[in-house]
Design an enzyme around this catalytic site. Structure first.
Site, PDB file in Angstrom:
ATOM      1  N   SER A 145       3.326   2.863   2.443  1.00  9.57           N
ATOM      2  CA  SER A 145       4.640   2.191   2.614  1.00  9.57           C
ATOM      3  C   SER A 145       5.489   2.901   1.722  1.00  9.57           C
ATOM      4  CB  SER A 145       4.439   0.702   2.542  1.00  9.57           C
ATOM      5  OG  SER A 145       5.818   0.140   2.354  1.00  9.57           O
ATOM      6  N   TYR A 158       2.980  -6.597  -3.009  1.00  2.00           N
ATOM      7  CA  TYR A 158       2.605  -5.621  -1.978  1.00  2.00           C
ATOM      8  C   TYR A 158       3.074  -4.312  -2.941  1.00  2.00           C
ATOM      9  CZ  TYR A 158       3.279  -2.968   2.611  1.00  2.00           C
ATOM     10  OH  TYR A 158       3.213  -2.373   3.668  1.00  2.00           O
TER      11      TYR A 158
END
Ligand SMILES: NC(=O)c1ccc[n+]([C@@H]2O[C@H](COP(=O)([O-])OP(=O)(O)OC[C@H]3O[C@@H](n4cnc5c(N)ncnc54)[C@H](OP(=O)(O)O)[C@@H]3O)[C@@H](O)[C@H]2O)c1
Length: 275
Positions: A145, A158
């Site tokens: 990501s 995250y």
């Protein structure tokens, strides 16, 4: 004289987390481009629906239920694949989970869960599939990501989990190249989907602005087309590219942030909506 027609052997791709979201789109793209695809997830009904949405030809699409954070499940998935198609050319480690929250409120157990979902899943599944990938000289693509390349506010644990995955991917690439296995990373920004903005709404409130529920924790991004991300995954696997960031211009921000952290932070704060 005998008429022997030799059927070309189709390459095989396995996609973890393929019963929904990006994983399903990636599996569909590999199928459309001539691969047999094996879908992996934890729920048989979701897998069946996903598999049938790609094709009802069970020589083209198969699914196997398992939790890829568990070594025994991954070994069973590998054995099922070996018994049916006997090879693996591409492994896409797409299982992952995002988060919302503030680091000062981040519970250590929640971070462990995120590391399990984003990092341990990739480690354990790759270890199980390594013999098959070594035989084929295959490729692994890990789905990272933008949050694994730069910081962003409000993403809870995250960022930490995806940064760990970025590091693991490079280390795997350096170690597996001698076995002829390529390892690449695709790091997309927020991806367009029907439920974007609703998946984390219950985590906002308190010190978190409502905009943090939006894709990327409220970054000023237009969602990426999932097919574009899947196409990048296909390229990383077949052209053996090491590291692809989407959208591509974000590579500049990453480079600036690494070289001039003060400027990098300033730009990142500009990209995220505050309270
Ligand atoms: N969505 C975005 O905007 C975005 C942006 C950048 C990167 N990414 C990354 O892209 C990947 C996919 O994201 P997504 O949002 O499309 O995911 P998603 O819609 O939440 O789907 C996750 C998939 O993984 C499966 N799964 C979860 N845990 C599993 C486990 N332990 N073992 C086996 N299967 C498991 C789920 O099925 P079951 O629950 O039925 O097992 C489901 O098929 C993730 O790595 C994510 O971090 C997403």
């Amino acid at each position: 004289m005998t008429n022997t027609s030799i059927k070309p052997v189709k390459p095989v791709a396995m996609v973890t987390g393929a019963s929904a979201g990006l994983g399903l789109v990636i599996a569909t793209v590999f199928h459309q481009r001539g691969y047999r695809v094996m879908l992996v997830g934890r729920d048989n009904d979701r897998l069946r629906a996903a598999g049938n949405s790609i094709s009802d030809d069970n020589d083209a699409v198969m699914w196997c239920m398992g939790d890829v954070t568990r070594p025994d499940d991954c070994a069973a998935i590998r054995d099922a694949l070996t018994n049916s198609w006997g090879r693996l050319d591409v492994l896409v480690n797409c299982v992952g989970a995002s988060d919302r929250g503030l680091t000062m409120e981040l519970d250590a157990n929640r971070l462990r869960e995120l590391i399990d979902a984003n990092v341990i899943s990739t480690l354990v599944c790759t270890q199980a599939m390594q013999p098959l990938l070594g035989e084929s000289g295959g490729a692994i693509v890990n789905i990272g990501s933008l949050a694994g390349k730069v910081g962003a506010r409000y993403l809870g644990g995250y960022n930490a989990a995806k940064h760990a995955l970025s590091g693991l991917t490079q280390q795997m690439r350096l170690e597996l190249r001698d076995q002829g296995i390529h390892v690449g990373l695709v790091s997309p920004g927020p991806i367009r989907r029907a439920d974007a903005g609703q998946r984390y709404s219950e985590r906002t409130g308190g010190a978190l602005p409502a905009s943090a529920a939006a894709p990327g924790g409220g970054t000023n991004f237009k969602g990426l087309d999932p097919e574009r991300v899947a196409d990048a995954v296909f390229k990383v696997a077949t052209q053996r590219l090491p590291d692809l960031v989407l959208p591509g211009y974000m590579r500049l921000l990453i480079t600036i942030g690494n070289g001039i952290p003060k400027l990098g932070d300033w730009l990142l704060l500009k990209f995220t909506k505050g309270k």
